[in-house]
Scaffold this active site. Sequence first.
Site, PDB file in Angstrom:
ATOM      1  N   ASN A 116    -101.990 -36.057 -19.321  1.00  0.00           N
ATOM      2  CA  ASN A 116    -102.963 -36.834 -20.095  1.00  0.00           C
ATOM      3  C   ASN A 116    -102.437 -38.227 -20.362  1.00  0.00           C
ATOM      4  O   ASN A 116    -101.230 -38.447 -20.494  1.00  0.00           O
ATOM      5  CB  ASN A 116    -103.303 -36.112 -21.406  1.00  0.00           C
ATOM      6  CG  ASN A 116    -102.444 -36.555 -22.565  1.00  0.00           C
ATOM      7  OD1 ASN A 116    -102.706 -37.574 -23.198  1.00  0.00           O
ATOM      8  ND2 ASN A 116    -101.374 -35.788 -22.833  1.00  0.00           N
ATOM      9  N   PHE A 120    -103.997 -42.168 -27.864  1.00  0.00           N
ATOM     10  CA  PHE A 120    -104.276 -42.108 -29.307  1.00  0.00           C
ATOM     11  C   PHE A 120    -105.747 -42.422 -29.611  1.00  0.00           C
ATOM     12  O   PHE A 120    -106.060 -43.183 -30.537  1.00  0.00           O
ATOM     13  CB  PHE A 120    -103.375 -43.082 -30.081  1.00  0.00           C
ATOM     14  CG  PHE A 120    -101.977 -42.581 -30.332  1.00  0.00           C
ATOM     15  CD1 PHE A 120    -101.663 -41.235 -30.299  1.00  0.00           C
ATOM     16  CD2 PHE A 120    -100.965 -43.483 -30.607  1.00  0.00           C
ATOM     17  CE1 PHE A 120    -100.367 -40.789 -30.533  1.00  0.00           C
ATOM     18  CE2 PHE A 120     -99.663 -43.046 -30.845  1.00  0.00           C
ATOM     19  CZ  PHE A 120     -99.371 -41.694 -30.802  1.00  0.00           C
ATOM     20  N   SER A 181     -95.128 -40.674 -27.830  1.00  0.00           N
ATOM     21  CA  SER A 181     -96.208 -40.545 -26.846  1.00  0.00           C
ATOM     22  C   SER A 181     -96.007 -41.570 -25.744  1.00  0.00           C
ATOM     23  O   SER A 181     -95.718 -42.743 -26.026  1.00  0.00           O
ATOM     24  CB  SER A 181     -97.571 -40.757 -27.502  1.00  0.00           C
ATOM     25  OG  SER A 181     -98.584 -40.865 -26.517  1.00  0.00           O
ATOM     26  N   ASN A 183     -98.310 -42.850 -23.889  1.00  0.00           N
ATOM     27  CA  ASN A 183     -99.591 -43.432 -23.509  1.00  0.00           C
ATOM     28  C   ASN A 183    -100.022 -44.637 -24.324  1.00  0.00           C
ATOM     29  O   ASN A 183    -101.128 -45.135 -24.149  1.00  0.00           O
ATOM     30  CB  ASN A 183    -100.676 -42.344 -23.577  1.00  0.00           C
ATOM     31  CG  ASN A 183    -100.369 -41.191 -22.644  1.00  0.00           C
ATOM     32  OD1 ASN A 183     -99.999 -41.400 -21.504  1.00  0.00           O
ATOM     33  ND2 ASN A 183    -100.486 -39.972 -23.152  1.00  0.00           N
ATOM     34  N   THR A 184     -99.156 -45.099 -25.224  1.00  0.00           N
ATOM     35  CA  THR A 184     -99.380 -46.360 -25.935  1.00  0.00           C
ATOM     36  C   THR A 184     -98.268 -47.313 -25.533  1.00  0.00           C
ATOM     37  O   THR A 184     -97.088 -46.999 -25.744  1.00  0.00           O
ATOM     38  CB  THR A 184     -99.372 -46.149 -27.456  1.00  0.00           C
ATOM     39  OG1 THR A 184    -100.482 -45.320 -27.820  1.00  0.00           O
ATOM     40  CG2 THR A 184     -99.489 -47.480 -28.192  1.00  0.00           C
ATOM     41  N   LYS A 214     -91.041 -36.921 -34.176  1.00  0.00           N
ATOM     42  CA  LYS A 214     -91.264 -36.250 -32.901  1.00  0.00           C
ATOM     43  C   LYS A 214     -90.625 -37.065 -31.791  1.00  0.00           C
ATOM     44  O   LYS A 214     -90.914 -38.256 -31.629  1.00  0.00           O
ATOM     45  CB  LYS A 214     -92.766 -36.089 -32.639  1.00  0.00           C
ATOM     46  CG  LYS A 214     -93.096 -35.236 -31.426  1.00  0.00           C
ATOM     47  CD  LYS A 214     -94.582 -34.897 -31.391  1.00  0.00           C
ATOM     48  CE  LYS A 214     -94.913 -33.890 -30.303  1.00  0.00           C
ATOM     49  NZ  LYS A 214     -96.333 -33.474 -30.363  1.00  0.00           N
ATOM     50  N   ASN A 243     -92.237 -34.127 -27.147  1.00  0.00           N
ATOM     51  CA  ASN A 243     -93.535 -34.622 -26.719  1.00  0.00           C
ATOM     52  C   ASN A 243     -93.706 -34.369 -25.215  1.00  0.00           C
ATOM     53  O   ASN A 243     -92.895 -33.679 -24.592  1.00  0.00           O
ATOM     54  CB  ASN A 243     -93.651 -36.113 -27.048  1.00  0.00           C
ATOM     55  CG  ASN A 243     -95.074 -36.522 -27.401  1.00  0.00           C
ATOM     56  OD1 ASN A 243     -96.026 -36.099 -26.749  1.00  0.00           O
ATOM     57  ND2 ASN A 243     -95.213 -37.340 -28.428  1.00  0.00           N
TER      58      ASN A 243
END
Length: 352
Positions: A116, A120, A181, A183-184, A214, A243
Amino acid sequence: MSLYERLRPALFRLPAETAHSLAQTALQAGQRAPIANRLEERYRVEDGRLSVDAFGQRFPNPTGVAAGFDKNGRFPLALASLGFGHVEIGGVTADPQPGNPRPRMFRLPEDEAIINRMGFNNDGADRVGARLETTDHPGVPMGVNIGKSKATPPERAPEDYRYTYRRLADHGDFFVVNVSSPNTPGLRDLQGESHLRGILTALQGAGADPLLVKLSPDLTEGATEDALEVVEDLELDGVIATNTSTERPDDLRGRHRDETGGLSGRPIEPRATDAIRFIAERTDVPIVGVGGVFTAEDAYRKIRAGAILVQLYTGLVYRGPSIAREINEGLLDLLDRDGFETVEDAVGADLD
């Protein structure tokens, strides 16, 4: 064959995010008390041997839902009714944001994995906070995962995280700082010692408690040790490991294996468990283990490696709503096999 096993082929013919939206709609319907009560009767495993004390909370069992499944706090009660011992909502950011362009979620069924790059996508702290004010508590500990708004520059990250915490402070039983994460843009850079210390100090100053961080499975050992030094110095309450991963095992078979984003599911299970063990050997803070949990055996490996709780997301997609019951029933069998009276007795059993 369960109802979900019969439905899954049809669901998997839909785009991954479309199927996820349908599941969310069904779970929102499950928030209503009569439905939630029937679900709980079917899926909850009541046994004191599964209970865990952590973060000042009593968890009825160690199996929880990871952040990302219910980003906006729309159905925590329904998830708890499926037999989970805790639920973590979010990641929530200060600003509402749509996330990355679609398609941004991909199944790899051959690998029991998901990639994915959601970014966010969430309603923002104000709307999520307002929603939780009118939502019944799920009856099990609920964590709130906090992320950085995409538009916020790194030097303003402490302020951004603090704003989100203050809007959600009355609704979480524990709070998780998400700096991992993939994805940012630039978010993982915040795992560095200086940025991480600034964010955590700001949250502690705002009263965030219990507070966890995390971490990424892609951190080097040295970077992980640096992060743990901050955890120890600031006396954080726990670590979530791990993560999703941007790295790709050579044996991935799914046709979407080259998509960018975070990989979750079976392929990262060994790596996530190794990360738990590495962390447990270097700190006494409680660890929540995440990554590739599909079965009781998967959860048990993480517990024996040092995790006091486990979380899953991808396993729920592939195994369906009975997964918490199956894991918790299986854990009882594994505890009996190995002579442990409780889950807590098994925590860290494989550490030297």
